[in-house]
Design a protein around this motif. Sequence first.
Motif, PDB file in Angstrom:
ATOM      1  N   ASN A  35     134.981 -10.764  71.783  1.00 10.96           N
ATOM      2  CA  ASN A  35     136.252 -10.891  72.464  1.00 10.96           C
ATOM      3  C   ASN A  35     136.580 -12.384  72.505  1.00 10.96           C
ATOM      4  OD1 ASN A  35     137.592 -11.693  75.069  1.00 10.96           O
ATOM      5  ND2 ASN A  35     137.867  -9.471  75.198  1.00 10.96           N
ATOM      6  N   GLU A  36     137.804 -12.760  72.158  1.00 13.53           N
ATOM      7  CA  GLU A  36     138.165 -14.185  72.059  1.00 13.53           C
ATOM      8  C   GLU A  36     137.943 -14.936  73.363  1.00 13.53           C
ATOM      9  OE1 GLU A  36     138.737 -17.584  70.313  1.00 13.53           O
ATOM     10  OE2 GLU A  36     138.665 -15.689  69.212  1.00 13.53           O
ATOM     11  N   GLU A  37     138.222 -14.301  74.493  1.00 13.40           N
ATOM     12  CA  GLU A  37     138.005 -14.951  75.790  1.00 13.40           C
ATOM     13  C   GLU A  37     136.520 -15.203  76.023  1.00 13.40           C
ATOM     14  OE1 GLU A  37     138.716 -14.179  80.569  1.00 13.40           O
ATOM     15  OE2 GLU A  37     139.678 -12.859  79.107  1.00 13.40           O
ATOM     16  N   LEU A  38     135.675 -14.211  75.723  1.00 14.18           N
ATOM     17  CA  LEU A  38     134.238 -14.364  75.877  1.00 14.18           C
ATOM     18  C   LEU A  38     133.721 -15.466  74.964  1.00 14.18           C
ATOM     19  CD1 LEU A  38     131.452 -13.540  76.920  1.00 14.18           C
ATOM     20  CD2 LEU A  38     131.443 -11.708  75.210  1.00 14.18           C
ATOM     21  N   ARG A  39     134.189 -15.473  73.712  1.00 14.95           N
ATOM     22  CA  ARG A  39     133.773 -16.503  72.753  1.00 14.95           C
ATOM     23  C   ARG A  39     134.135 -17.891  73.276  1.00 14.95           C
ATOM     24  NH1 ARG A  39     135.215 -19.436  68.289  1.00 14.95           N
ATOM     25  NH2 ARG A  39     133.792 -19.310  66.526  1.00 14.95           N
ATOM     26  N   ARG A  40     135.344 -18.067  73.792  1.00 12.95           N
ATOM     27  CA  ARG A  40     135.798 -19.351  74.318  1.00 12.95           C
ATOM     28  C   ARG A  40     134.936 -19.764  75.516  1.00 12.95           C
ATOM     29  NH1 ARG A  40     140.594 -18.012  75.046  1.00 12.95           N
ATOM     30  NH2 ARG A  40     140.523 -17.635  77.279  1.00 12.95           N
ATOM     31  N   GLU A  41     134.635 -18.830  76.419  1.00  7.27           N
ATOM     32  CA  GLU A  41     133.796 -19.137  77.579  1.00  7.27           C
ATOM     33  C   GLU A  41     132.415 -19.602  77.152  1.00  7.27           C
ATOM     34  OE1 GLU A  41     133.675 -15.657  80.018  1.00  7.27           O
ATOM     35  OE2 GLU A  41     135.683 -15.961  80.818  1.00  7.27           O
ATOM     36  N   GLU A  87     120.235 -19.908  70.485  1.00  4.65           N
ATOM     37  CA  GLU A  87     120.472 -20.600  69.213  1.00  4.65           C
ATOM     38  C   GLU A  87     120.420 -19.623  68.036  1.00  4.65           C
ATOM     39  OE1 GLU A  87     117.586 -23.753  68.970  1.00  4.65           O
ATOM     40  OE2 GLU A  87     118.398 -24.758  70.746  1.00  4.65           O
ATOM     41  N   CYS A  88     119.441 -18.745  68.041  1.00  5.50           N
ATOM     42  CA  CYS A  88     119.298 -17.779  66.943  1.00  5.50           C
ATOM     43  C   CYS A  88     120.459 -16.787  66.922  1.00  5.50           C
ATOM     44  CB  CYS A  88     117.967 -17.040  67.038  1.00  5.50           C
ATOM     45  SG  CYS A  88     116.553 -18.087  66.642  1.00  5.50           S
ATOM     46  N   ILE A  89     120.901 -16.354  68.091  1.00  3.76           N
ATOM     47  CA  ILE A  89     122.037 -15.427  68.160  1.00  3.76           C
ATOM     48  C   ILE A  89     123.282 -16.095  67.593  1.00  3.76           C
ATOM     49  CG2 ILE A  89     123.627 -14.261  69.755  1.00  3.76           C
ATOM     50  CD1 ILE A  89     121.094 -13.693  71.511  1.00  3.76           C
ATOM     51  N   ARG A  90     123.540 -17.339  68.015  1.00  3.67           N
ATOM     52  CA  ARG A  90     124.710 -18.059  67.487  1.00  3.67           C
ATOM     53  C   ARG A  90     124.598 -18.225  65.971  1.00  3.67           C
ATOM     54  NH1 ARG A  90     124.254 -21.267  72.246  1.00  3.67           N
ATOM     55  NH2 ARG A  90     123.178 -22.865  71.082  1.00  3.67           N
ATOM     56  N   MET A  91     123.412 -18.537  65.472  1.00  5.86           N
ATOM     57  CA  MET A  91     123.215 -18.720  64.039  1.00  5.86           C
ATOM     58  C   MET A  91     123.436 -17.406  63.298  1.00  5.86           C
ATOM     59  SD  MET A  91     119.916 -20.300  62.039  1.00  5.86           S
ATOM     60  CE  MET A  91     118.870 -18.916  62.461  1.00  5.86           C
ATOM     61  N   GLU A  92     122.857 -16.318  63.778  1.00  2.00           N
ATOM     62  CA  GLU A  92     122.998 -15.019  63.122  1.00  2.00           C
ATOM     63  C   GLU A  92     124.443 -14.536  63.101  1.00  2.00           C
ATOM     64  OE1 GLU A  92     120.881 -12.944  61.439  1.00  2.00           O
ATOM     65  OE2 GLU A  92     119.343 -14.504  61.569  1.00  2.00           O
ATOM     66  N   LEU A  93     125.180 -14.833  64.165  1.00  3.71           N
ATOM     67  CA  LEU A  93     126.566 -14.382  64.278  1.00  3.71           C
ATOM     68  C   LEU A  93     127.560 -15.429  63.752  1.00  3.71           C
ATOM     69  CD1 LEU A  93     126.503 -12.641  67.770  1.00  3.71           C
ATOM     70  CD2 LEU A  93     126.270 -11.599  65.505  1.00  3.71           C
ATOM     71  N   HIS A  94     127.005 -16.522  63.230  1.00  2.94           N
ATOM     72  CA  HIS A  94     127.829 -17.595  62.672  1.00  2.94           C
ATOM     73  C   HIS A  94     128.823 -18.142  63.701  1.00  2.94           C
ATOM     74  CE1 HIS A  94     126.098 -16.467  58.845  1.00  2.94           C
ATOM     75  NE2 HIS A  94     126.514 -15.231  59.053  1.00  2.94           N
ATOM     76  N   ILE A  95     128.334 -18.370  64.900  1.00  3.67           N
ATOM     77  CA  ILE A  95     129.156 -18.943  65.957  1.00  3.67           C
ATOM     78  C   ILE A  95     128.781 -20.409  66.072  1.00  3.67           C
ATOM     79  CG2 ILE A  95     129.713 -18.927  68.433  1.00  3.67           C
ATOM     80  CD1 ILE A  95     128.905 -15.966  68.456  1.00  3.67           C
ATOM     81  N   ARG A  96     129.743 -21.268  65.880  1.00  2.00           N
ATOM     82  CA  ARG A  96     129.474 -22.704  65.953  1.00  2.00           C
ATOM     83  C   ARG A  96     129.908 -23.217  67.327  1.00  2.00           C
ATOM     84  NH1 ARG A  96     128.112 -23.219  60.886  1.00  2.00           N
ATOM     85  NH2 ARG A  96     129.418 -22.634  59.171  1.00  2.00           N
ATOM     86  N   PRO A  97     129.063 -24.072  67.914  1.00  2.75           N
ATOM     87  CA  PRO A  97     129.430 -24.634  69.224  1.00  2.75           C
ATOM     88  C   PRO A  97     130.596 -25.605  69.128  1.00  2.75           C
ATOM     89  CG  PRO A  97     127.222 -25.348  68.575  1.00  2.75           C
ATOM     90  CD  PRO A  97     127.754 -24.465  67.504  1.00  2.75           C
TER      91      PRO A  97
END
Length: 97
Positions: A35-41, A87-97
Motif C-alpha cells: 500500500n503506497e501509504e504503508l510504503r511511505r511510512e 534489510e533482507c525483506i527490503r532487498m527481496e522486495l526491491h524496496i529502496r530506503p
Amino acid sequence: MGNQTTRIKESAAEYYDRSGVLTELREEPVEFSLNEELRREILEGKRKRRLRNISIKIDPMQIQALKKIATMKSIPYQTLIRQWLSECIRMELHIRP
C-alpha cells in the motif's frame, strides 16, 4: 486387521512427487506491492512499531555468534536480528530506503 485401513507416513518429497505440486512452481519474478501509504511510512521511518513475539528454533552456535556480533555493535542481539530481517525483506522486495 480386516477392514481397518493403515496409513503409511510418507516423506515430504514423496508427497510432492505424488501430488504433482512441484510442477506448479514457476521461476519468474513475482510482483509484490505495498500500500503506497504503508510504503511511505516505512521509508520515512514513521511507521508505528507494533512488535509481536514469535518463536523460532535457532542453532545454539548461531545464537552465540549473534550475541557476539551484537555485542561488537553495542546493540541487543534481538535488535540485530530485527535489523537484518528488515534489510533482507527490503532487498527481496526491491524496496529502496
